[in-house]
Design a protein around this motif. Sequence first.
Motif, short mmCIF file in Angstrom:
data_model
loop_
_atom_site.label_atom_id
_atom_site.label_comp_id
_atom_site.label_asym_id
_atom_site.label_seq_id
_atom_site.Cartn_x
_atom_site.Cartn_y
_atom_site.Cartn_z
N UNK A 363 42.12 40.56 47.04
CA UNK A 363 42.55 41.96 46.88
C UNK A 363 41.79 42.61 45.73
N UNK A 364 41.83 43.94 45.70
CA UNK A 364 41.21 44.67 44.60
C UNK A 364 41.89 44.33 43.27
N UNK A 365 43.20 44.17 43.31
CA UNK A 365 43.95 43.84 42.09
C UNK A 365 43.46 42.53 41.49
N UNK A 366 43.28 41.53 42.33
CA UNK A 366 42.80 40.22 41.85
C UNK A 366 41.46 40.37 41.12
N UNK A 367 40.56 41.15 41.70
CA UNK A 367 39.23 41.31 41.11
C UNK A 367 39.30 42.06 39.79
N UNK A 368 40.11 43.11 39.72
CA UNK A 368 40.21 43.90 38.48
C UNK A 368 40.80 43.06 37.35
N UNK A 369 41.86 42.32 37.64
CA UNK A 369 42.49 41.49 36.60
C UNK A 369 41.51 40.43 36.11
#
Length: 425
Positions: A363-369
Amino acid sequence: MRKKVLILTYYWPPAGGPGVQRWLKFVKYLPEFNIQPIVFVPENANYPIIDKTLSVEVSKDLELVKLPITEPYTFARFFSKGKTNTISRGIINENKKQSLIEKLLLFIRGNFFIPDARVGWVKPATSFLLDYIKNNNIETIITTGPPHSIHLIGLNLKQKLGLKWLADFRDPWTTIGYHKQLKLTKTSQQKHKALEKQVLTKANQIIVTSSVTKQEFQQITHKPIAVITNGYDNETSQVVTMDSKFSLAHIGSFLAKRNPEILWKALSELIKENDDFKTDFQLNLVGFVSENILESIKKYNLINYVNKVGYISHLESIKFQKKSQALLLIEIDSEDTRCIIPGKLFEYMVSNRPIIAIGPKASDVEQIIKNTNTGKFFGYHDFESLKKTILDHYKAYQQGHLKTSPIGLQKYHRKSLTHSLSNLL
């Protein structure tokens, strides 16, 4: 001389919740980039959440144009106020048997109001704005959805006036999770798809909040698509005392399908295995919490550790972000939610508290974190690593050095994001 840009939005203070903050912040910073925003909103909108503290961020110099709106939710409340409030917030009862009223309201909402319950505003808003735009020499408009009926106003204005139109999607349209719960007929599904394609192919520029949504829309349109995420701002300086307990905080709506049993199981085991953890642990739930979530918490014998705060203002929620020991970010385990980046993520990232995120992989969230070094991301099957991370955070808390070392956050500041928007304009 500043360039005039007309922004069409449904959510505006005193509306609360994440939907209002994106364009409230853009409007705040656009004048610094030589752009004069003019905001068009409903005069008497039926907002499901109110947060009057956001009104102080609206500049007194802003030109705010209003037009009355008639909404079906106002009339639906005569039949079932509670069910209408939850449906108008996009909260749909999925885990329990739906009542006849719920089924009827969802069927009517999905099939008689396409794309959404604010579609009745499209015609009067178009008529009003045709004259307003001509009289005020406006050459550029921006529409932001949901509600996606706002984009239909932009579509009408584009077809009639040929002006420059940017369509901003804070969420996807036909692939968002609750869309599948609306009991759509085949004809209604086709109409949604057709309207979505019209907007995506007629707008001059598409703006989305995630790279996954960009990839999805690229299958529909060849128009340029820019990713401008949500972000964080410089909030009012607040002196916050950290929780004395080892507190994990979830802030925002905690809906039934986000139920992270993997988390409740890990916490339950840690309480059984560690007497100190049992004494120190606290779960802060800030915002709406589904009954299904609370029932699951009870099942794992965690209810006595819950501090159920309920809905609070945005400013108050910032305090909880800063004073809780660690922050929970939970998303539905679905392919459709890989593109969802909650606005609170960016505020979490600058709180100096470690994020514990659970959601769909890739997910995008995983990459940002990962890129910002602000926490750890777990899939719904990463039980052992989740449990170990919570225990590691607890040990750091005991030693007094639980914090994060973030990197690369500046690009997510609201001013930096507005600069990216100004380049498109």
